[in-house]
Design a protein around this motif. Structure first.
Motif, PDB file in Angstrom:
ATOM      1  N   ALA A 143       0.800   5.059 -10.452  1.00 50.19           N
ATOM      2  CA  ALA A 143       1.851   4.318 -10.025  1.00 50.19           C
ATOM      3  C   ALA A 143       1.273   3.319  -8.759  1.00 50.19           C
ATOM      4  N   ALA A 144       1.761   2.505  -8.249  1.00 57.65           N
ATOM      5  CA  ALA A 144       1.396   1.243  -7.503  1.00 57.65           C
ATOM      6  C   ALA A 144       1.918   1.641  -6.091  1.00 57.65           C
ATOM      7  N   PHE A 145       1.089   1.525  -5.035  1.00 58.44           N
ATOM      8  CA  PHE A 145       1.633   1.776  -3.680  1.00 58.44           C
ATOM      9  C   PHE A 145       0.854   0.753  -2.965  1.00 58.44           C
ATOM     10  N   ARG A 146       1.191   0.472  -1.571  1.00 53.80           N
ATOM     11  CA  ARG A 146       0.870  -0.236  -0.448  1.00 53.80           C
ATOM     12  C   ARG A 146       0.724   0.277   0.697  1.00 53.80           C
ATOM     13  N   ARG A 147       0.002  -0.299   1.741  1.00 53.19           N
ATOM     14  CA  ARG A 147      -0.036   0.053   2.902  1.00 53.19           C
ATOM     15  C   ARG A 147       1.343  -0.061   3.669  1.00 53.19           C
ATOM     16  N   GLY A 148       1.784   0.675   4.577  1.00 55.80           N
ATOM     17  CA  GLY A 148       3.029   0.286   5.372  1.00 55.80           C
ATOM     18  C   GLY A 148       2.978  -0.651   6.413  1.00 55.80           C
ATOM     19  N   GLY A 149       4.059  -0.783   7.189  1.00 54.01           N
ATOM     20  CA  GLY A 149       3.928  -1.950   7.953  1.00 54.01           C
ATOM     21  C   GLY A 149       4.066  -3.367   7.905  1.00 54.01           C
ATOM     22  N   ALA A 150       4.448  -3.486   6.587  1.00 54.76           N
ATOM     23  CA  ALA A 150       4.830  -4.906   6.103  1.00 54.76           C
ATOM     24  C   ALA A 150       5.931  -5.667   6.969  1.00 54.76           C
ATOM     25  N   GLN A 192      -3.568   4.286   9.091  1.00 52.67           N
ATOM     26  CA  GLN A 192      -2.695   5.129   8.411  1.00 52.67           C
ATOM     27  C   GLN A 192      -2.766   5.118   6.997  1.00 52.67           C
ATOM     28  N   ALA A 193      -3.449   4.485   6.342  1.00 61.00           N
ATOM     29  CA  ALA A 193      -3.477   4.568   4.894  1.00 61.00           C
ATOM     30  C   ALA A 193      -4.799   5.098   4.572  1.00 61.00           C
ATOM     31  N   GLY A 194      -5.447   5.346   5.361  1.00 63.54           N
ATOM     32  CA  GLY A 194      -6.975   6.288   5.268  1.00 63.54           C
ATOM     33  C   GLY A 194      -7.808   5.423   4.849  1.00 63.54           C
ATOM     34  N   GLY A 195      -7.943   3.914   5.080  1.00 62.68           N
ATOM     35  CA  GLY A 195      -8.722   3.148   4.888  1.00 62.68           C
ATOM     36  C   GLY A 195      -8.687   2.480   3.501  1.00 62.68           C
ATOM     37  N   LEU A 196      -7.793   2.985   2.672  1.00 64.76           N
ATOM     38  CA  LEU A 196      -7.308   2.386   1.412  1.00 64.76           C
ATOM     39  C   LEU A 196      -7.213   0.864   1.285  1.00 64.76           C
ATOM     40  N   PRO A 197      -7.292   0.149   0.393  1.00 62.83           N
ATOM     41  CA  PRO A 197      -6.981  -1.194   0.266  1.00 62.83           C
ATOM     42  C   PRO A 197      -5.603  -1.426   0.523  1.00 62.83           C
ATOM     43  N   ASP A 198      -5.009  -2.714   0.663  1.00 63.55           N
ATOM     44  CA  ASP A 198      -3.673  -3.201   0.958  1.00 63.55           C
ATOM     45  C   ASP A 198      -2.723  -2.689  -0.147  1.00 63.55           C
ATOM     46  N   LYS A 199      -3.265  -3.008  -1.195  1.00 66.48           N
ATOM     47  CA  LYS A 199      -2.479  -2.338  -2.554  1.00 66.48           C
ATOM     48  C   LYS A 199      -3.357  -1.606  -3.422  1.00 66.48           C
ATOM     49  N   LEU A 255      -7.402  13.038  -8.603  1.00 67.46           N
ATOM     50  CA  LEU A 255      -6.739  11.971  -8.337  1.00 67.46           C
ATOM     51  C   LEU A 255      -7.532  10.600  -7.871  1.00 67.46           C
ATOM     52  N   HIS A 256      -7.428   9.339  -8.661  1.00 63.50           N
ATOM     53  CA  HIS A 256      -8.221   8.326  -8.455  1.00 63.50           C
ATOM     54  C   HIS A 256      -7.347   7.378  -7.884  1.00 63.50           C
ATOM     55  N   ALA A 257      -8.073   6.481  -6.942  1.00 59.28           N
ATOM     56  CA  ALA A 257      -7.611   5.269  -6.414  1.00 59.28           C
ATOM     57  C   ALA A 257      -8.271   4.237  -6.679  1.00 59.28           C
ATOM     58  N   PHE A 258      -7.635   3.019  -7.217  1.00 55.16           N
ATOM     59  CA  PHE A 258      -8.268   1.658  -7.625  1.00 55.16           C
ATOM     60  C   PHE A 258      -7.560   0.595  -6.729  1.00 55.16           C
ATOM     61  N   LYS A 259      -8.343  -0.500  -6.428  1.00 56.21           N
ATOM     62  CA  LYS A 259      -7.893  -1.602  -5.924  1.00 56.21           C
ATOM     63  C   LYS A 259      -6.857  -2.404  -6.668  1.00 56.21           C
ATOM     64  N   LEU A 260      -5.824  -2.600  -6.373  1.00 55.70           N
ATOM     65  CA  LEU A 260      -4.751  -3.356  -7.058  1.00 55.70           C
ATOM     66  C   LEU A 260      -4.741  -4.771  -6.893  1.00 55.70           C
ATOM     67  N   LYS A 261      -5.212  -5.675  -8.040  1.00 60.09           N
ATOM     68  CA  LYS A 261      -5.459  -6.908  -8.039  1.00 60.09           C
ATOM     69  C   LYS A 261      -4.105  -7.582  -8.569  1.00 60.09           C
ATOM     70  N   ILE A 262      -3.600  -8.505  -7.687  1.00 62.65           N
ATOM     71  CA  ILE A 262      -2.215  -9.233  -8.239  1.00 62.65           C
ATOM     72  C   ILE A 262      -2.546 -10.668  -8.249  1.00 62.65           C
ATOM     73  N   ARG A 263      -2.172 -11.168  -9.491  1.00 58.23           N
ATOM     74  CA  ARG A 263      -2.256 -12.886  -9.607  1.00 58.23           C
ATOM     75  C   ARG A 263      -1.101 -13.213 -10.062  1.00 58.23           C
ATOM     76  N   GLY A 264      -0.229 -13.614  -9.253  1.00 59.58           N
ATOM     77  CA  GLY A 264       1.237 -14.142  -9.837  1.00 59.58           C
ATOM     78  C   GLY A 264       1.937 -12.921 -10.162  1.00 59.58           C
ATOM     79  N   ARG A 265       2.337 -13.123 -11.354  1.00 61.83           N
ATOM     80  CA  ARG A 265       3.271 -11.924 -11.859  1.00 61.83           C
ATOM     81  C   ARG A 265       2.136 -10.898 -12.419  1.00 61.83           C
ATOM     82  N   ALA A 313      -3.715   9.724   4.279  1.00 63.26           N
ATOM     83  CA  ALA A 313      -3.325   8.316   3.790  1.00 63.26           C
ATOM     84  C   ALA A 313      -1.630   8.509   3.877  1.00 63.26           C
ATOM     85  N   SER A 314      -0.816   7.499   4.357  1.00 70.18           N
ATOM     86  CA  SER A 314       0.553   7.376   4.228  1.00 70.18           C
ATOM     87  C   SER A 314       0.537   5.908   3.479  1.00 70.18           C
ATOM     88  N   LEU A 315       1.239   6.231   2.286  1.00 73.22           N
ATOM     89  CA  LEU A 315       1.480   5.006   1.527  1.00 73.22           C
ATOM     90  C   LEU A 315       2.809   4.575   1.200  1.00 73.22           C
TER      91      LEU A 315
END
Length: 156
Positions: free
Chosen positions: A34-41, A67-74, A84-94, A133-135
């Motif tokens: 699944a995809a997650f993001r940092r809180g606080g938006a 709060q996100a344990g230093g993980l990337p924004d997305k 459990l693996h965490a990957f930086k999520l790249k977003i380009r448009g859709r 981390a809290s995501l």
């Protein structure tokens, strides 16, 4: 269906794309992804609209990062039978794609809980090596992919 809800078709396509990206990067079978993001938006949007200033916005961003344990924004989280693996999520448009791996933790000793905040389910992770981390879900509402991931990680 409300404005910010994910249709069943969109959820299926998004989930399949995330799973495909995770499986391409990992040697173990993927049980959930699944995809997650940092809180606080919402806080940062309110700060930017109110004109309080860059200092307050920066402080809010730093607080969210902590709060996100230093993980990337997305981030994309992938659950395998052993890790459990965490990957930086790249977003380009859709288009969404998994980037570099930013962390991997053994499932043994991993603690996952949830809290409700601003009408979304926050995923709280703690690992024996000190990650805390809290995501938030990737969207502005809970999505079926995130809920499925939370159920899978809490079942471990």
């Amino acid at each position: 269906m409300g404005m910010f809800e994910m249709s069943a078709e969109t959820a299926a396509a998004f989930g399949a794309k995330l799973r495909q990206d995770a499986e391409a990067k990992l040697s173990e079978p993927v049980s959930a992804v699944a995809a997650f993001r940092r809180g606080g938006a919402s806080t940062r949007m309110a700060i930017s609209k109110s004109g309080i200033g860059a200092l307050a916005y920066g402080a809010s961003s730093l607080f969210s990062k902590k709060q996100a344990g230093g993980l990337p924004d997305k981030v994309m989280l992938a659950l395998t039978p052993t890790k459990l693996h965490a990957f930086k999520l790249k977003i380009r448009g859709r288009d969404w794609a998994a980037g570099e791996e930013v962390g991997a933790w053994d499932r043994a000793g991993l603690s996952a809980s949830t809290t409700q905040k601003m009408n979304v389910t926050m995923l709280n992770l703690e690992t024996p090596d000190g990650l805390s981390a809290s995501l938030a879900p990737i969207g502005v509402k809970d999505d079926p992919i995130g809920r499925e991931f939370i159920q899978a990680i809490q079942g471990s």
